[in-house]
Design a protein around this motif. Structure first.
Motif, mmCIF file in Angstrom:
data_model
loop_
_atom_site.group_PDB
_atom_site.id
_atom_site.type_symbol
_atom_site.label_atom_id
_atom_site.label_comp_id
_atom_site.label_asym_id
_atom_site.label_seq_id
_atom_site.Cartn_x
_atom_site.Cartn_y
_atom_site.Cartn_z
ATOM 1 N N VAL A 139 0.572 -1.088 0.132
ATOM 2 C CA VAL A 139 -0.061 0.744 -0.601
ATOM 3 C C VAL A 139 0.661 0.724 0.385
ATOM 4 N N ALA A 140 2.446 0.967 -0.043
ATOM 5 C CA ALA A 140 2.866 2.667 0.059
ATOM 6 C C ALA A 140 3.015 3.191 -1.068
ATOM 7 N N SER A 141 2.745 2.597 -2.068
ATOM 8 C CA SER A 141 1.911 4.200 -3.163
ATOM 9 C C SER A 141 0.501 4.699 -2.557
ATOM 10 N N LEU A 142 -0.335 4.435 -2.499
ATOM 11 C CA LEU A 142 -1.493 3.963 -2.447
ATOM 12 C C LEU A 142 -1.913 5.333 -1.992
ATOM 13 N N ASP A 143 -2.985 6.225 -2.227
ATOM 14 C CA ASP A 143 -3.830 7.148 -1.353
ATOM 15 C C ASP A 143 -4.130 6.607 0.350
ATOM 16 N N ALA A 144 -4.181 7.158 1.276
ATOM 17 C CA ALA A 144 -3.908 6.619 2.854
ATOM 18 C C ALA A 144 -5.522 6.167 3.154
ATOM 19 N N SER A 145 -6.775 7.069 1.758
ATOM 20 C CA SER A 145 -8.256 6.291 2.617
ATOM 21 C C SER A 145 -8.389 4.904 1.178
ATOM 22 N N VAL A 146 -7.442 4.503 0.510
ATOM 23 C CA VAL A 146 -7.601 3.225 0.411
ATOM 24 C C VAL A 146 -6.814 2.474 0.158
ATOM 25 N N ARG A 147 -5.650 2.820 1.117
ATOM 26 C CA ARG A 147 -4.938 1.994 1.966
ATOM 27 C C ARG A 147 -5.492 0.797 2.494
ATOM 28 N N GLY A 148 -6.953 1.360 3.263
ATOM 29 C CA GLY A 148 -7.346 0.693 4.818
ATOM 30 C C GLY A 148 -7.901 -0.429 3.921
ATOM 31 N N GLU A 149 -8.574 -0.073 2.470
ATOM 32 C CA GLU A 149 -9.382 -0.819 1.775
ATOM 33 C C GLU A 149 -8.827 -1.563 1.557
ATOM 34 N N ILE A 150 -7.359 -2.324 0.893
ATOM 35 C CA ILE A 150 -6.391 -2.837 0.458
ATOM 36 C C ILE A 150 -6.737 -3.402 1.707
ATOM 37 N N LEU A 151 -5.820 -3.030 3.053
ATOM 38 C CA LEU A 151 -5.201 -4.677 4.207
ATOM 39 C C LEU A 151 -6.754 -4.848 4.311
ATOM 40 N N ALA A 152 -7.920 -4.095 4.869
ATOM 41 C CA ALA A 152 -8.988 -5.695 4.647
ATOM 42 C C ALA A 152 -9.172 -6.254 3.534
ATOM 43 N N LEU A 153 -8.810 -6.487 2.713
ATOM 44 C CA LEU A 153 -8.449 -7.237 1.519
ATOM 45 C C LEU A 153 -7.738 -8.412 1.899
ATOM 46 N N LEU A 154 -6.563 -8.147 2.126
ATOM 47 C CA LEU A 154 -5.930 -8.888 3.105
ATOM 48 C C LEU A 154 -6.309 -9.859 3.990
ATOM 49 N N LEU A 155 -7.023 -9.388 4.618
ATOM 50 C CA LEU A 155 -7.291 -9.943 6.220
ATOM 51 C C LEU A 155 -8.365 -10.974 5.721
ATOM 52 N N ARG A 156 -9.364 -10.212 4.542
ATOM 53 C CA ARG A 156 -10.338 -11.179 4.060
ATOM 54 C C ARG A 156 -10.602 -12.575 3.118
ATOM 55 N N LEU A 157 -8.993 -11.976 2.740
ATOM 56 C CA LEU A 157 -8.282 -13.138 1.579
ATOM 57 C C LEU A 157 -7.791 -14.661 2.635
ATOM 58 N N ARG A 158 -7.162 -14.275 3.386
ATOM 59 C CA ARG A 158 -6.875 -14.428 5.207
ATOM 60 C C ARG A 158 -8.133 -15.715 5.553
ATOM 61 N N ALA A 159 -8.508 -15.569 5.914
ATOM 62 C CA ALA A 159 -9.813 -15.591 6.227
ATOM 63 C C ALA A 159 -10.338 -16.547 5.344
ATOM 64 N N GLU A 160 -10.467 -15.866 4.125
ATOM 65 C CA GLU A 160 -11.223 -17.145 2.938
ATOM 66 C C GLU A 160 -10.625 -18.312 2.582
ATOM 67 N N LEU A 161 -8.965 -17.445 2.739
ATOM 68 C CA LEU A 161 -8.775 -18.961 1.556
ATOM 69 C C LEU A 161 -7.121 -19.686 2.344
ATOM 70 N N GLY A 162 -7.499 -19.485 3.534
ATOM 71 C CA GLY A 162 -6.435 -19.583 4.201
ATOM 72 C C GLY A 162 -5.200 -19.445 3.760
ATOM 73 N N LEU A 163 -5.022 -18.021 3.170
ATOM 74 C CA LEU A 163 -3.207 -17.326 2.793
ATOM 75 C C LEU A 163 -2.320 -17.588 3.685
ATOM 76 N N SER A 164 -1.257 -17.927 3.603
ATOM 77 C CA SER A 164 -0.159 -17.270 4.160
ATOM 78 C C SER A 164 0.519 -15.928 3.186
ATOM 79 N N ALA A 165 0.988 -15.652 4.444
ATOM 80 C CA ALA A 165 1.317 -14.064 3.973
ATOM 81 C C ALA A 165 2.606 -12.960 4.711
ATOM 82 N N LEU A 166 3.328 -13.294 3.575
ATOM 83 C CA LEU A 166 4.138 -11.523 4.348
ATOM 84 C C LEU A 166 4.190 -10.860 3.728
ATOM 85 N N VAL A 167 4.350 -9.562 4.767
ATOM 86 C CA VAL A 167 4.070 -8.055 3.829
ATOM 87 C C VAL A 167 4.956 -7.227 4.479
#
Ligand SMILES: Nc1ncnc2c1ncn2[C@@H]1O[C@H](COP(=O)(O)OP(=O)(O)OP(=O)(O)O)[C@@H](O)[C@H]1O
Ligand SMILES: Nc1ncnc2c1ncn2[C@@H]1O[C@H](COP(=O)(O)OP(=O)(O)OP(=O)(O)O)[C@@H](O)[C@H]1O
Ligand SMILES: [Mg+2]
Ligand SMILES: [Mg+2]
Ligand code: NI
Lengths: 572, 325, 337, 349, 303
Positions: free
Chosen positions: D192-220
């Motif tokens: 999210v480094a190059s994203l606008d502050a307002s969009v940032r949260g949405e992308i992070l929420a997406l990562l969390l949701r994907l983890r919940a749905e797909l059980g993804l492991s992630a290194l951020v």
């Protein structure tokens, strides 16, 4: 000194650079032309009619067997540095050429038959030949001062352009040389035949034909040569300019590959078999419209050629009788071919009785516009009689390769014929056939016993009229065999400023040329015309100043305008 | 008198045959010694406002309204006067220092250039001395003057830009995203430096950023822009902590407080796309992304209304509903 | 806490250590040497495959005997096997001996030396004028992008750029020479000496230089223009304007020096090619330079001459490339070693 | 204190074998402009368990991206090895290709990471085409990936080009491109480094949701501690090529042990922060790693004399505290922290 | 979730996309007035070349039965005058466009093809292979173009193909250089790394990412190269290295010069072929610049 053709200086344009002022090695025509003005020869062809007249040699004798020539050298001649000029110098010159291969580079062929050259006394030169040589009175060998040249170490590497003025004995002395730009010659006031008309002669080298002509128009030079027909025509009407369309020394033509072979009769190459048939060769000649060539390619500045020796050499020139003439007659060509069994195929190309279609490869020099144009015309004419010709427009190096390898059907050629025709006749003897494939002295694999007999006879014949008859027979033979075919003698087109030059002599007097004469007649004889008004035209300095001023002022105005606009524009 | 005051500033860019309104009626005021933070997402017109202050916009921009620098209108100023006001009256620290410095000239010369230009009393030697002084003031050794920009790190370059901005002793400094490209630690250094300089010299400052938390830290007052307009304005802490406009609120919430359990596993953002500067439509421009939009937002295009003591916001929700109609 | 006191890495003042310069120089020189070696080999083998017997061509149309031909072959070393010829050629090259011209019978090196000065004079003046004109007009065009100045400038430049050099030269001769008072060719009027000689040469240079400039300047103009246009949007220019600089000063002090960087190297790189490009101008205007020599060499063809000139021209380009490599760091502090 | 909300996986997955692990990984480069080596990553141990989100934080240039690239096999470690599910990663073309089907990268700059000449559809389908050729159900898969990434309805985006998308949308396309291969782990470099502050949260929420749905492991990978707090289970702090502190987010960010972590936390532009500890000087140079503890030249604890008080000052300059071992708990590579670990947390926060 | 019934196939999508891209390109191109002018000129000349057999009767170019008198100034029967054979200059120019354009296009094809291949390969493979390729390119770049072309044309046998090869071979290093630089720029973009991380191999990256991204540059380069190739053809012909057997603009110019047209007041022999070369070259140059401009991302609308 002066520029252009004003006053005592005559400026002429040359279209070739100078390769060397060493007469033993200089090859380019421009160099030879300059050297003829600087160094004497034994004899010189007369301005009027090319007959050999004395130059260094006052008179000459021949022994009965024709093998010993004794020249009497003119007395009281000196070199330009004051040293005496005598038979020793001539003997030294010839001997050097015979002994030092480097010195034989340019004119070695003249001394090829020399047995010995002696100067028994300063006034006599004796030359012993190994076999008779008809060119003995046309030895185009500049004689150099022994006292200068014996000091030169390696003659082959000597350019003779350092130590100016060069020691010579012609009507002019070589005074200054700007490589690739100009040669300046000063007149020798004490020249034995009389002082030249101009005090200085400047030869300027031009790389561009058009620039040269413009220079003549602008008066920068007083003489140009090597004009194209279009240029000659456009200069023709201009006031103060005289165009001299001299009869050509050169013939242009082509040879047919009659089957390449060596002296031993070994055949090689891949010449078209049908061309061994004289009928086909003659049909080819009948298809060609030489008159049209003269008109279209040469703009009328040429003569239709039939005999091998150009018309300019009246003594040796030959013309076919009406019955034997192979003039433009495509109808007859077709008939001849039909009769001989060359039936026309489906594609309009005839096929020989052996089944070979008449498709010929024609090698044409691509650097000669007249050859190229002639070639392209021939393609079209021959197509009309059912012979397909494919032109290969290639450079001379490749032409030589094909010729040597015998891998051609038709090949273009052309020779500059000397007043003495021996050499150009000699290249069609059987002797001229190569010893082995790949090296060739002549330009056709022509070999005919009868011709060879004629050749030997003319060489031994010292009576000009009798010799001319033999030469005529040789030409008739060449003509009917149609292996060596000449098409035209192109005029030599020259122009000079007749408002600056008067009294200039051509060689020969009728239809003769000015540039590259066999001798020095033109430049020696030229006299300045008394100019009505001097000057005219801006001097270069003034012109440069004016231009610079205009540019400067214009630039300043432009700058100011732009500046003004610029500051206005700055308000974004 | 305010150092800077804009009244109804509008800027439209001509691009591809269309006019793109980038700034649509901005009123701002910065008193002497005041610091104003201008926040907003990318493309909302922050830099355009900054450039308009010194009339530096490209020829394709059409500017309306007025920009008063110490009472003088920049937009109608004579050309020569404008040049005199630039840098001496107000200077700018640009975003990308690498690109804002001329790569082929020495840093010291670039700092000395405006000094020589604006102060006729200065000689090249004295200007060079001043450049060295300025470099020291921003924490760089004076020998940095001999360096070329590429020989310096990002933080150092930004300091050079700051030194340059201070060269002519301006009354107003505009810092356009001075720390965006920098590392957290360097960012902290630069912000500290700017705060110190402004406080010590009594300079007014306008700082631009998209990071509300940065501005809240560094400025007295905050203005939040959205689609070319100011949507909220007020004391920095208040706007950051308790925004009245939903956009300003979302912007503030985007930066979580570490240690705050509320934001653990709960990143907060704003759905939807940034506004298209060209397409306007009626009503509140934030409506498509607004979580608390009402029916009237579709036709009311709210102006800045008072939203408490000393603050204002451009949202219908700050007013009792009857006042709108 | 203490004020942030950054300790910047000592700003590398300019050049860098002598050792690194030496390494850089050595690298460049080595590269140039490698190119030169490659060129040498190419030149030799390229021209050895030329068809035709050189000796035949040399003596074309003249009466010669076989012995004379053999003698010529011996003189030029054409009777030796190819490998030996190559070795001779290489060792000759090391001694700056490029062989002996067939048509001039003089060492090629000597011929080149003789012709070098006129070419340098012509190409140098031409390039200099073209560069100055092109850069100046390019700056103007870019600064006034899209205005009449720009359109006229670029239009004219592109048109001239599209015209074949030799054709333009011929047209200039038709229009200006003879009647226009300019010489049609050559470099000097024979016999003019002293201070007038310089003027005389200048007079002769007008048309060829004009031709050269007309065709070449467009390139510099376009490069300068586009180079300046890329700089135009740069932030540092906004900074400069924000400082209160006049536009002319912004252009002169900031934009042009930056835009000049790519342009100057290009001028250098071009210079190498320009010398070879002079062939056309020199041929049209009978200018006694290397280009003309090359043209003459071609017509025969004079193998050692053409080959020698090929090597020489390539060496020129290599040298200019080397110079460009060496000059660039001086101009652009960013790429200093 | 540890309030975990929304984590799909129970427990910090410490016991399960790591999906992705670095064991003693070092990456060295030849320094630009000749001479010397850049130790971009220096002996790092790191593990990402199944369904775990690990944040890798640190200032610019500390080697985060290099480590991330090494984990994907884009860079070959000069020492140590990368393990995927306990197996060392092979570097032959075929092995790498197979590996990259299962582990995906979400690159840093969503604008630059999309080929401007590829439409959204092509960008997402690229992974499929590389690994499976053109599948018959390609469009279905692309559609599914796009809608998972929150671009709905997906068909509307198929023909768009990157330049027609907003930053947030581009980032979603990149994420969809990674998801379409149904990977087991993703490595997101500054998502999210190059994203606008307002969009940032949405992308992070997406990562969390994907983890919940797909059980993804992630290194951020990030330089933003707030981001780590927002979504990560565990955090590793890197300094100059080394992991200097690692542990569960709550512990590391609320009770940092390493002075560098503390300094990082203190400069967060957080309105409530007390006096920030601003580290002096420029970011360190990986071509010149200081001896001893690599942080000691900038260490505020050493400068303030606290280290001397604790009697470790001499060790800081001379003795390398060594790499932090791969362990589930909270650890810090610091002499001072080691000494004071037993004592109750002093000072800061 | 994938409930939409009428889903377009990827192929249709690609087609649609291409159409869109093209129309976008055309829209941007249209903004360059000079480019439109160039395009018009280009189309005109190409049409002329294609229609030449219809416009010029075979006999019109015959040297032995040329339709007019020699060296006639322009007149209604021969609007551009006649040459020394009496052929109409207009016919020659029309017919010559065939050879000149063919040479221009073919030579460009050779050089652009070669240059692109070498450029991309050299830019993509960083190791020894790339370095060696680049050395070779550099070395070719060092050879003076004109001189090399002349040498090649001298060495090879004289034909149109030779000219094509001579020009093609001398022009490719420039393209290679450009393409390599662009390849390096493209390879530095994050999307290449993403593609690698997705498992894409060398070929995939070169074909799918690098090539499409260097193509615009190549296209612009192509148009510019055609212009210089046509000029190069005429130059070689001028230096006497053309194929005298064919009618081309350069060849006609050379004929004119050989005939001494410049100094004979036969300006109409010289002017038309030269003007045709200049016009075509200018057309291509203008097109090339417009293409460059239209492809320049800075001139794109949108973000
Ligand atoms: N020269 C220009 N021509 C056309 N449009 C422009 C120009 N400069 C800016 N814009 C547009 O104006 C709007 C505002 O731009 P501005 O640079 O002021 O935004 P910003 O708030 O500073 O954004 P960022 O945070 O990205 O710097 C944007 O939509 C931008 O695309
Ligand atoms: N190919 C390379 N050659 C030489 N040095 C390199 C290379 N790649 C990275 N480095 C250096 O390695 C160090 C670590 O780089 P890296 O990109 O991993 O940092 P980072 O933590 O991701 O920084 P950022 O937050 O700025 O992205 C930097 O100093 C960088 O200059
Ligand atoms: Mg901005
Ligand atoms: Mg990174
Ligand atoms: Ni005199």
């Amino acid at each position: 000194a002066g520029t252009g053709g004003t006053g005592d200086t005559l400026t002429i344009a040359m279209s070739q650079p100078i390769d060397s002022f060493n007469p033993f090695t200089a090859q380019l025509a421009s160099s030879t032309a300059v050297l003829r003005l600087v160094y004497p020869t034994l004899t010189v062809p007369a301005a009027e009619d090319n007959t050999p007249t004395g130059e260094l040699a006052e008179s000459w004798r021949t022994s009965d067997d024709g093998l010993t020539w004794t020249f009497t050298i003119r007395e009281g001649l000196t070199w330009s540095d004051g040293e005496a000029l005598d038979a020793e110098d001539a003997a030294w010159t010839f001997t050097t050429m015979m002994e030092d291969p480097g010195a034989a580079t340019a004119n070695g062929n003249f001394v090829a038959n020399f047995e010995s050259v002696r100067a028994p006394d300063p006034g006599t030169l004796v030359i012993e030949l190994s076999k008779p040589q008809a060119t003995m009175l046309a030895l185009d060998v500049p004689i150099v001062p022994e006292h200068v040249w014996s000091e030169v170490g390696d003659i082959a590497a000597f350019d003779n352009d350092r130590d100016l003025p060069v020691v010579g004995a012609g009507p002019f002395t070589l005074a200054a040389y700007e490589p690739n730009q100009s040669v300046t010659l000063d007149a020798d006031e004490d020249f034995w035949r009389g002082a030249p008309g101009f005090d200085h002669l400047v030869l300027r080298y031009f790389t561009d034909q058009d620039a040269m002509v413009e220079a003549l128009r602008g008066g920068e030079v007083s003489f140009v040569h090597n004009l194209t027909p279009a240029q000659a025509e456009s200069l023709e009407g201009e006031p103060g300019i005289t165009v001299n369309a001299a009869d050509g020394k050169r013939f242009t033509g082509f040879t047919v590959n009659p089957g390449a072979r060596t002296r031993d009769g070994e055949e090689f190459g891949d010449g078209h078999p049908a061309l061994r048939d004289r009928t086909v060769r003659q049909a080819v000649m009948l298809a060609i419209d030489k008159e049209a060539l003269v008109e279209r390619v040469y703009g009328g500045y040429a003569t239709v050629a039939e005999g091998y020796i150009p018309a300019r050499y009246e003594d040796y020139h030959w013309r076919p009788a009406d019955g034997e003439r192979l003039g433009h007659d495509p109808e007859r060509a077709r008939e001849m071919l039909d009769e001989a069994g060359y039936e026309e195929g489906a594609d309009g190309v005839r096929v020989s009785p052996d089944g070979d279609p008449l498709r010929f490869r024609m090698a044409v020099h691509n650097d000669r516009p007249d050859y190229v144009q002639t070639g392209r015309s021939m393609e079209e004419w021959l197509a009309e009689v059912g012979i397909a010709v494919e032109g290969d427009y290639i450079d001379s190096g490749q032409i030589g390769d094909r010729l040597n390898a015998g891998e051609y059907d038709l090949i273009f050629t052309g020779w500059t014929v000397n007043p003495d025709p021996d050499y150009v006749l000699g290249i069609h003897t059987c002797d001229a056939l190569p010893e082995e494939p790949g090296s060739m002295r002549g330009d056709a694999y022509f070999c005919d016993e009868e011709y060879d007999e004629y050749y030997a006879a003319q060489l031994a014949e010292y009576d000009p009229a009798a010799r001319a008859d033999i030469v005529a027979d040789m030409q008739r033979l060449l003509y009917t065999e149609a292996v060596v075919n000449v098409l035209v003698y192109a005029d030599m087109l020259e122009a000079y400023r007749s408002d600056q030059i008067s009294d200039i002599r051509t060689q020969p007097a009728r239809g003769g040329n000015l540039w590259a004469q066999d001798g020095y007649w033109s430049w020696w004889s030229a006299r300045p015309r008394e100019a009505e008004t001097e000057g005219g035209g801006l001097s270069p300095a003034v012109a440069v100043g004016a231009v610079a001023a205009v540019v400067l002022v214009g630039g300043l105005v432009l700058l100011l305008v732009l500046r003004r606009r610029g500051t206005e524009d700055e308000r974004e | 008198m305010n150092h800077l005051e804009t009244r109804g500033l509008t800027v439209a860019y001509r691009a591809g045959g269309r006019e793109v309104p980038a700034v649509r009626g901005v009123d701002l005021a910065i008193p002497p010694g005041g610091t104003l933070g201008l926040a907003g997402e990318s493309g909302c017109g922050k830099s355009t406002v900054a450039l308009a202050v010194l009339r530096l916009l490209p020829a394709t921009a059409r500017v309306g309204g007025s920009v008063l620098l110490a009472g003088e209108d920049v937009l109608t100023m004579a050309w020569g006067r404008l040049r005199a006001v630039r840098w001496a009256g107000a200077s700018i620290v640009f975003q990308g220092a690498m690109h804002s410095l001329n790569a082929v000239r020495r840093v010291g010369d670039q700092i000395a250039e405006p000094v020589l230009l604006h102060e006729s009393a200065e000689t090249p030697a004295s200007a060079a001395r001043r450049a060295a002084d300025l470099l020291e003031r921003v924490g760089l050794p004076p020998r940095t003057a001999a360096a070329y920009p590429h020989e310096l790190s990002g933080g150092q370059r930004q300091r050079v830009m700051i030194a340059m901005a201070l060269a002519c002793g301006p009354r107003l400094v505009i810092a356009d995203e001075p720390t965006t490209a920098l590392d957290v630690m360097v960012q902290a250094q630069i912000l500290r430096l700017l705060k110190d300089l402004v406080a010590r010299n009594g300079i007014a400052m306008m700082m631009i950023s998209h990071d509300l938390s940065v501005l809240a830290d560094a400025c007295d007052r905050l203005a939040v822009m959205y689609a070319g307009r100011i949507v909220e304005e007020g004391p920095a802490r208040q706007v950051f902590a308790d925004a009245r406009h939903p956009y300003a609120a979302a912007l503030g919430a985007a930066f979580p407080v570490v240690g705050d359990p509320a934001s653990r596993y709960a990143p907060r953002g704003l759905a939807g796309d940034p506004p298209d500067p060209a397409g306007s439509g009626t009503g509140c421009s934030f409506r498509p992304r607004c979580a608390v939009a009402e029916d009237r937002c579709a036709y009311v295009d709210p102006a800045l209304w008072r939203a408490g003591p000393d603050r204002s916001a451009a949202c219908v929700r700050v007013l009792p509903s009857e006042e709108v109609l | 806490m203490s004020a942030p006191s950054a300790a910047p890495a000592a700003p590398d003042r300019g050049r860098g250590s002598p050792r690194r310069i030496a390494v850089y120089l050595a690298g460049r020189l080595l590269g140039a040497a490698a190119s030169m070696a490659a060129v040498t080999v190419t030149a030799f083998f390229l021209f050895r495959v030329l068809p035709g017997d050189p000796v035949r061509t040399m003596t074309q149309g003249r009466a010669v005997t076989e012995a004379q031909l053999d003698e010529l072959r011996r003189q030029y070393g054409l009777d030796k096997p190819l490998g030996e010829q190559f070795l001779d050629y290489c060792s000759g090259l090391l001694r700056l001996d490029l062989g002996v011209s067939y048509q001039y019978r003089a060492p090629v090196t000597e011929l080149i030396a003789e012709r070098l000065w006129p070419t340098v004079l012509l190409a140098g003046t031409g390039t200099l004028l073209a560069a100055v004109l092109g850069l100046w007009l390019g700056t103007r065009a870019a600064w006034r992008r899209g205005r009449v100045v720009d359109q006229v400038n670029t239009g004219l430049a592109l048109t001239l750029w599209s015209v074949p050099t030799f054709w333009l030269g011929l047209l200039l001769i038709v229009v200006f020479a003879g009647t226009g008072g300019f010489p049609t060719g050559g470099m000097a009027t024979p016999g003019v000496r002293g201070p007038a000689a310089a003027l005389d040469v200048a007079h002769h240079m007008v048309l060829p230089v004009a031709t050269m400039v007309a065709v070449v300047y467009a390139q510099y103009l376009m490069i300068m223009r586009s180079s300046l246009l890329t700089e135009m949007g740069s932030d540092y220019l906004v900074t400069a304007r924000a400082k209160g600089l006049r536009d002319a000063l912004v252009l002169r002090r900031h934009a042009v020096p930056n835009a000049l960087l790519p342009t100057v190297t290009l001028v250098f790189l071009n210079l190498g090619q320009v010398v070879a490009g002079a062939i056309l101008v020199e041929t049209v205007f009978s200018w006694p330079g290397l280009g003309q020599l090359f043209y003459q060499g071609l017509r025969l063809p004079d193998l050692p001459l053409v080959q020698g000139l090929f090597v020489f021209f390539s060496a020129g380009v290599i040298l200019m490339n080397l110079l460009a490599d060496l000059v660039y760091p001086l101009l652009d502090p960013r790429v200093r070693v | 204190m540890t309030t975990r909300t929304g984590s799909a996986v129970d427990g910090p997955a410490a016991t399960a074998p790591a999906v992705l692990a670095a064991r003693g990984v070092s990456v060295r480069f030849a320094a630009r402009g000749g001479g010397g080596v850049v130790r971009a990553v220096d002996d790092v141990d790191l593990r990402v368990g199944p369904g775990e989100i690990v944040a890798l934080v640190g200032e610019s240039g500390c080697g985060k991206s290099t480590l991330a690239r090494t984990l994907l096999g884009l860079e070959r470690p000069s020492g140590g090895s990368v393990l995927f599910k306990g197996e060392p990663l092979g570097y032959r073309a075929r092995e790498l290709k197979a590996y990259r089907r299962r582990v995906q990268l979400v690159p840093q700059d969503p604008g630059g990471s999309l080929d401007p000449r590829h439409s959204v559809y092509e960008a997402v389908a690229e992974g499929l085409r590389v690994h499976h050729g053109t599948l018959p159900d390609e469009a279905v898969r692309v559609e599914r990936a796009l809608s998972r990434a929150g671009l709905r309805p997906p068909e509307r985006f198929f023909l768009r080009y990157p330049h027609e998308l907003s930053g947030g949308q581009r980032q979603r396309v990149v994420i969809a491109g990674a998801l379409v291969l149904e990977p087991e782990a993703v490595v997101a470099d500054e998502p999210v480094a190059s994203l606008d502050a307002s969009v940032r949260g949405e992308i992070l929420a997406l990562l969390l949701r994907l983890r919940a749905e797909l059980g993804l492991s992630a290194l951020v990978v990030t330089h933003d501690l707030g981001l780590a707090w927002n979504i990560a289970d565990r955090v590793a702090v890197m300094y100059l090529g080394r992991v200097v502190e690692a542990g569960p987010v709550e512990e590391v960010l609320t009770a940092p042990r390493h002075p560098y972590t503390r300094a990082l936390l203190s400069v967060l532009p957080d309105a409530s922060a007390a006096t920030p500890t601003i580290l002096t000087g420029e970011p360190p140079d990986p071509a010149r790693v200081p001896p001893g503890c690599r942080f000691h030249p900038r260490c505020p604890v050493l400068a303030s004399g606290a280290a001397a008080e604790a009697g470790v000052a001499h060790r800081c300059g001379a003795e390398d505290p060594g790499p932090l071992p791969e362990a589930p708990g909270h650890g810090a590579a610091c002499h001072y922290a080691a000494v004071t670990a037993e004592r109750p947390e002093a000072g800061n926060r | 979730m994938s409930g939409t019934p009428a889903r377009p196939s990827p192929r249709a999508l690609a087609r649609q996309r291409r159409r869109l891209a093209l129309s976008g390109f055309w829209r941007r191109y249209r903004r360059h007035r000079a480019g439109l002018l160039g395009l018009a000129g280009l189309v005109l000349f190409v049409l002329l070349a294609l229609a030449a057999p219809l416009l010029v009767a075979p006999g019109d170019l015959s040297v032995t039965r040329a339709p007019h008198d020699a060296y006639q100034p322009p007149a209604p029967a021969h609007p551009l005058g006649t040459d020394n054979f009496g052929r109409s200059l207009l016919d020659l120019v029309v017919w010559g466009s065939r050879v000149s354009l063919t040479v221009g296009f073919l030579a460009t094809l050779v050089s652009v093809g070669l240059g692109t291949l070498v450029g991309i390969t050299a830019g993509h493979y960083r190791g020894v292979a790339g370095a060696v390729l680049m050395r070779v390119t550099d070395w070719f770049l060092v050879l003076p173009t004109l001189v090399l072309a002349v040498a090649l044309a001298t060495v090879l046998s004289r034909s149109t193909l030779t000219i094509v090869i001579a020009i093609g071979i001398t022009a490719w290093p420039t393209t290679a250089r450009l393409v390599r630089a662009q390849t390096l720029a493209v390879e530095a973009r994050p999307y290449i790394e993403r593609s690698r991380a997705l498992g894409g191999g060398h070929t995939h990256i070169m074909l799918r990412h690098v090539l499409p991204n260097v193509l615009p540059l190549v296209l612009a380069q192509t148009t510019l190269l055609v212009a210089s190739s046509i000029i190069a053809e005429s130059t070689l012909a001028f230096l006497g290295l053309g194929d005298p057997g064919t009618v081309s603009w350069g060849g006609t110019l050379q004929d004119a010069r050989r005939a001494g047209a410049v100094s004979s007041g036969v300006w109409w022999y010289l002017l038309p072929p030269g003007a045709a070369i200049a016009l075509v070259a200018l057309s291509f140059t203008l097109c090339g610049r417009a293409v460059e401009g239209a492809l320049d991302p800075r001139s794109r609308e949108g973000r």
